[in-house]
Design a protein around this motif. Structure first.
Motif, PDB file in Angstrom:
ATOM      1  N   ALA A   3      16.230 -10.083   3.091  1.00  0.00           N
ATOM      2  CA  ALA A   3      15.323 -10.910   2.313  1.00  0.00           C
ATOM      3  C   ALA A   3      13.895 -10.395   2.364  1.00  0.00           C
ATOM      4  N   PHE A   4      13.562  -9.664   3.448  1.00  0.00           N
ATOM      5  CA  PHE A   4      12.198  -9.152   3.587  1.00  0.00           C
ATOM      6  C   PHE A   4      12.187  -7.629   3.655  1.00  0.00           C
ATOM      7  N   GLN A   5      13.094  -7.011   2.930  1.00  0.00           N
ATOM      8  CA  GLN A   5      13.215  -5.563   2.966  1.00  0.00           C
ATOM      9  C   GLN A   5      11.882  -4.885   2.684  1.00  0.00           C
ATOM     10  N   ASP A   6      11.451  -4.066   3.639  1.00  0.00           N
ATOM     11  CA  ASP A   6      10.235  -3.256   3.529  1.00  0.00           C
ATOM     12  C   ASP A   6       8.942  -4.062   3.449  1.00  0.00           C
ATOM     13  N   LYS A   7       8.996  -5.358   3.679  1.00  0.00           N
ATOM     14  CA  LYS A   7       7.768  -6.145   3.757  1.00  0.00           C
ATOM     15  C   LYS A   7       7.030  -5.809   5.054  1.00  0.00           C
ATOM     16  N   ARG A  25      13.845 -12.307  13.670  1.00  0.00           N
ATOM     17  CA  ARG A  25      14.271 -12.799  12.356  1.00  0.00           C
ATOM     18  C   ARG A  25      13.785 -11.866  11.243  1.00  0.00           C
ATOM     19  N   PHE A  26      12.522 -11.495  11.272  1.00  0.00           N
ATOM     20  CA  PHE A  26      12.007 -10.633  10.218  1.00  0.00           C
ATOM     21  C   PHE A  26      12.617  -9.234  10.302  1.00  0.00           C
ATOM     22  N   ALA A  27      12.768  -8.719  11.514  1.00  0.00           N
ATOM     23  CA  ALA A  27      13.355  -7.394  11.666  1.00  0.00           C
ATOM     24  C   ALA A  27      14.803  -7.370  11.157  1.00  0.00           C
ATOM     25  N   ALA A  28      15.556  -8.432  11.437  1.00  0.00           N
ATOM     26  CA  ALA A  28      16.945  -8.508  11.003  1.00  0.00           C
ATOM     27  C   ALA A  28      17.062  -8.579   9.487  1.00  0.00           C
ATOM     28  N   GLU A  29      15.990  -9.040   8.827  1.00  0.00           N
ATOM     29  CA  GLU A  29      16.021  -9.175   7.371  1.00  0.00           C
ATOM     30  C   GLU A  29      15.262  -8.053   6.681  1.00  0.00           C
ATOM     31  N   GLY A  30      15.077  -6.941   7.384  1.00  0.00           N
ATOM     32  CA  GLY A  30      14.612  -5.730   6.732  1.00  0.00           C
ATOM     33  C   GLY A  30      13.123  -5.468   6.733  1.00  0.00           C
ATOM     34  N   ALA A  31      12.338  -6.316   7.376  1.00  0.00           N
ATOM     35  CA  ALA A  31      10.889  -6.136   7.364  1.00  0.00           C
ATOM     36  C   ALA A  31      10.456  -5.033   8.314  1.00  0.00           C
ATOM     37  N   LYS A  32       9.300  -4.478   8.036  1.00  0.00           N
ATOM     38  CA  LYS A  32       8.637  -3.558   8.952  1.00  0.00           C
ATOM     39  C   LYS A  32       7.682  -4.391   9.802  1.00  0.00           C
ATOM     40  N   VAL A  33       8.031  -4.613  11.054  1.00  0.00           N
ATOM     41  CA  VAL A  33       7.354  -5.594  11.891  1.00  0.00           C
ATOM     42  C   VAL A  33       6.538  -4.921  12.994  1.00  0.00           C
ATOM     43  N   PRO A  75      -2.459  -3.233   4.599  1.00  0.00           N
ATOM     44  CA  PRO A  75      -2.133  -4.402   3.775  1.00  0.00           C
ATOM     45  C   PRO A  75      -0.863  -5.096   4.270  1.00  0.00           C
ATOM     46  N   LEU A  76      -0.999  -6.330   4.652  1.00  0.00           N
ATOM     47  CA  LEU A  76       0.128  -7.101   5.168  1.00  0.00           C
ATOM     48  C   LEU A  76       0.692  -8.001   4.082  1.00  0.00           C
ATOM     49  N   ASP A  77       2.014  -8.061   4.012  1.00  0.00           N
ATOM     50  CA  ASP A  77       2.652  -9.056   3.154  1.00  0.00           C
ATOM     51  C   ASP A  77       2.709 -10.412   3.856  1.00  0.00           C
ATOM     52  N   TYR A 111      -8.251 -18.003  12.918  1.00  0.00           N
ATOM     53  CA  TYR A 111      -9.189 -17.968  11.790  1.00  0.00           C
ATOM     54  C   TYR A 111      -9.553 -16.536  11.424  1.00  0.00           C
ATOM     55  N   HIS A 112      -9.998 -15.776  12.401  1.00  0.00           N
ATOM     56  CA  HIS A 112     -10.442 -14.412  12.109  1.00  0.00           C
ATOM     57  C   HIS A 112      -9.281 -13.529  11.656  1.00  0.00           C
ATOM     58  N   ALA A 113      -8.103 -13.736  12.213  1.00  0.00           N
ATOM     59  CA  ALA A 113      -6.943 -12.958  11.786  1.00  0.00           C
ATOM     60  C   ALA A 113      -6.586 -13.261  10.336  1.00  0.00           C
ATOM     61  N   ALA A 114      -6.592 -14.538   9.988  1.00  0.00           N
ATOM     62  CA  ALA A 114      -6.254 -14.922   8.615  1.00  0.00           C
ATOM     63  C   ALA A 114      -7.247 -14.355   7.617  1.00  0.00           C
ATOM     64  N   VAL A 115      -8.523 -14.463   7.925  1.00  0.00           N
ATOM     65  CA  VAL A 115      -9.545 -13.959   7.015  1.00  0.00           C
ATOM     66  C   VAL A 115      -9.450 -12.443   6.878  1.00  0.00           C
ATOM     67  N   GLU A 116      -9.277 -11.750   7.994  1.00  0.00           N
ATOM     68  CA  GLU A 116      -9.189 -10.292   7.931  1.00  0.00           C
ATOM     69  C   GLU A 116      -7.940  -9.851   7.176  1.00  0.00           C
ATOM     70  N   ALA A 117      -6.823 -10.525   7.411  1.00  0.00           N
ATOM     71  CA  ALA A 117      -5.597 -10.172   6.694  1.00  0.00           C
ATOM     72  C   ALA A 117      -5.769 -10.351   5.197  1.00  0.00           C
ATOM     73  N   ALA A 118      -6.440 -11.416   4.796  1.00  0.00           N
ATOM     74  CA  ALA A 118      -6.604 -11.714   3.374  1.00  0.00           C
ATOM     75  C   ALA A 118      -7.439 -10.664   2.652  1.00  0.00           C
ATOM     76  N   ARG A 119      -8.254  -9.928   3.371  1.00  0.00           N
ATOM     77  CA  ARG A 119      -9.072  -8.896   2.723  1.00  0.00           C
ATOM     78  C   ARG A 119      -8.199  -7.835   2.052  1.00  0.00           C
ATOM     79  N   GLN A 120      -7.054  -7.506   2.667  1.00  0.00           N
ATOM     80  CA  GLN A 120      -6.194  -6.449   2.132  1.00  0.00           C
ATOM     81  C   GLN A 120      -4.860  -6.963   1.612  1.00  0.00           C
ATOM     82  N   MET A 121      -4.589  -8.235   1.802  1.00  0.00           N
ATOM     83  CA  MET A 121      -3.268  -8.786   1.480  1.00  0.00           C
ATOM     84  C   MET A 121      -3.026  -8.779  -0.024  1.00  0.00           C
ATOM     85  N   PRO A 122      -1.838  -8.359  -0.448  1.00  0.00           N
ATOM     86  CA  PRO A 122      -1.546  -8.354  -1.879  1.00  0.00           C
ATOM     87  C   PRO A 122      -1.346  -9.762  -2.428  1.00  0.00           C
ATOM     88  N   GLU A 123      -1.350  -9.857  -3.731  1.00  0.00           N
ATOM     89  CA  GLU A 123      -1.059 -11.115  -4.418  1.00  0.00           C
ATOM     90  C   GLU A 123       0.244 -11.699  -3.883  1.00  0.00           C
TER      91      GLU A 123
END
Length: 237
Positions: A3-7, A25-33, A75-77, A111-123
């Motif tokens: 479900a999260f292949q290559d995310k 959970r994310f690793a089992a569903e194909g994400a890059k964690v 950029p984080l999904d 707070y700081h993690a969320a804001v920093e992630a949002a700077r590069q996070m895709p739509e």
């Protein structure tokens, strides 16, 4: 399951307990964690080997370290902020430095993690913060600072949902009740007291919390943001 292949997923505080279940959970569903750890190097290295993920040492009490880790992840999904601590005891007796550290980890870092992630996070990116039912209900003394820190996450999610919503980025808080981890074992001394408040009289499992996180990170939850999602066996009902 993919479900999260290559995310691209970053879990802050992922070496043990709920965090480790989320990593699995994310690793089992194909994400890059990638996940962070602070005081559990051995557990982190073992989990990374088991799941094919990457472990990065990061002190969540250090704002600059948290920002650097998020920025360096590209950029984080999906960002999941799980790192947190508790300081228990009479508020009149507690060490102010210990309380300030709790706030840095439990409030400032998300707070700081969320804001920093949002700077590069895709739509359509996803930000999920692990809070606690104690943000809604505190039935015993000695946990005021912890409850305060978890209540603060509610304002964080509601506010940043407005800021990030135009880009389709969602931010949500998952609020577990008692969950069977090293920090709160199902056979621990507080078991009977905690279960007395609950409709389902058992501790939750880390995998159950990870399941809620996965749903919030998935395509079905694209219209869910700025919300609290309690998973607590009715502890707070």
């Amino acid at each position: 399951m993919a479900a999260f292949q290559d995310k691209s997923v970053l879990v802050l505080g992922g070496s043990r307990g709920i965090g480790a279940a989320i990593v699995r959970r994310f690793a089992a569903e194909g994400a890059k964690v990638t996940f962070t750890y602070s005081g559990s190097r051995g557990a982190a290295e073992e989990l990374a080997r088991e799941t094919g993920t990457a472990a990065v040492a990061t002190d969540s009490a250090d704002r600059d370290a948290v920002i650097a880790t998020v920025r360096g992840s590209g950029p984080l999904d999906i960002l999941v902020v799980n790192a947190g601590i508790a300081v228990f005891g009479d508020a009149l007796d507690q060490d102010p430095d210990a309380i300030d550290r709790l706030f840095r980890i439990n409030i400032h870092a998300p707070y700081h993690a969320a804001v920093e992630a949002a700077r590069q996070m895709p739509e359509g990116g996803r930000i999920i913060v692990i809070g606690s039912v104690n943000g809604d209900r505190m039935p015993i003394p000695g946990m005021a600072s912890y409850a305060l820190s978890k209540s603060a996450l509610q304002g964080l999610a509601r506010g940043l949902a407005r800021d990030f919503g135009p880009r389709g980025i969602t931010i949500n808080v998952v609020q577990p009740g008692p969950v069977d981890t090293d920090a709160n074992p199902a056979d621990g001394p507080m078991r009977d007291l905690m279960h007395s408040f609950m409709a389902i009289k058992r501790h939750g499992r880390p995998e159950e919390v990870a399941g809620m996180v996965a749903w919030l990170a998935g395509p079905e939850a694209g219209f869910v943001t700025g919300a609290m999602h309690t998973i607590d066996g009715a502890f707070g009902a």
